[in-house]
Write an enzyme that holds these catalytic residues in place. Structure first.
Site: not given
Ligand code: 2HA
Ligand code: ZN
Length: 267
Positions: A112, A136, A138, A166, A207
């Protein structure tokens, strides 16, 4: 070890402990301050591997980033930082970068990286250079929530603001959301960087999430707050919501804490 690397590694593992980084899921980049890059100079190789970028990174020319490795696991970062993370420097013409430290055994930066770099450019511009972290992850609840709404920032932001008092103070601009796209490419990078100009965080439907901030605490705290609000919303929705924080209460809150809430998202 250099403090900036220690702090970066701590954030990687904190995300893992939260359950946000199954397998190789998620990635983190940090735009280093000049003095931090200088402190790490003794680590740098004299013959960096060079990689060409699929995007124009001229706005980041000469910047040093710490990045996680493609296919590497956040869980393993503290055990072997030199294999799982690395330091890169963007070329003077922005067309690629050199790997100065880490990412051993032929590893590359996160898949990414295009999204991270374009997001850095956007956030640098709208925060006068304050923003240094793009993250990023998940997290399960915000991802689950993306199955229950249309991909619309107003809907999402109102739900989150209403789910924990908050929230409106921590992200008064709201949170953006991008409908499902193929991850890892330039298209999703361009779309995300467009949204992240308006919002400090953007959900990728089905995602995960991208969050941004001036430092590790601010960025981790933002994603943590959004994820917690999503968890509360889903629990309340499951139990049956009979009332919520009103728009007038959101305005009173913003006034009390001196933040400018996004009025487009209020009724
Ligand atoms: O690194 O999260 O979006 C793996 C991921 C791709
Ligand atoms: Zn990801």
């Amino acid at each position: 070890m250099q403090k900036v690397l220690e702090d970066y590694i701590r954030m990687c593992y904190d995300g893992f402990l939260q359950g946000w980084h199954e397998r190789n899921g998620g990635n983190l980049t940090y735009r280093m301050k000049k003095e931090e890059a200088e402190e790490c100079r003794t680590l740098f190789t004299s013959s960096p591997r060079h990689i060409v970028l699929p995007i124009d990174a001229r706005a980041l020319a000469g910047e040093f980033f710490i990045t996680t490795g493609s296919g590497r696991y956040m869980r393993n970062v503290p055990l072997a930082p030199e294999k799982n993370i690395g330091i890169i420097r963007i070329d003077d013409d922005g067309s690629g970068y050199g790997i100065l430290w880490g990412l051993e055994d032929g590893a590359k930066p996160t898949s990414e990286l295009p999204s991270h770099l374009l997001n850095h450019i956007s956030r640098m511009e709208v925060t006068d250079g304050r923003c240094r972290v793009i993250y990023h992850a998940h997290p399960a609840n915000i991802t689950a929530l993306s199955y229950t709404i249309e991909p619309d920032a107003r809907t999402l932001s109102r739900i989150l603001w209403q789910s924990e008092t908050e929230c409106a103070v921590i992200f008064p601009e709201g949170v953006g959301i991008l409908d499902w796209m193929i991850p890892g490419g330039t298209d999703i990078a361009v779309e995300t960087s467009r949204l992240i100009r308006k919002y400090p965080a953007v959900v990728w439907a089905f995602h995960g999430i991208f969050g941004s901030g001036a430092d590790f605490d601010e960025t981790f705290g933002l994603v943590h707050t959004i994820e917690k609000a999503a968890e509360i919303y889903l629990k309340a929705k499951g139990a049956g919501i009979i009332r919520t924080i009103t728009d007038d209460q959101l305005r009173i809150l913003a006034d009390a804490f001196g933040v400018k809430i996004n009025e487009d998202f209020l009724g």
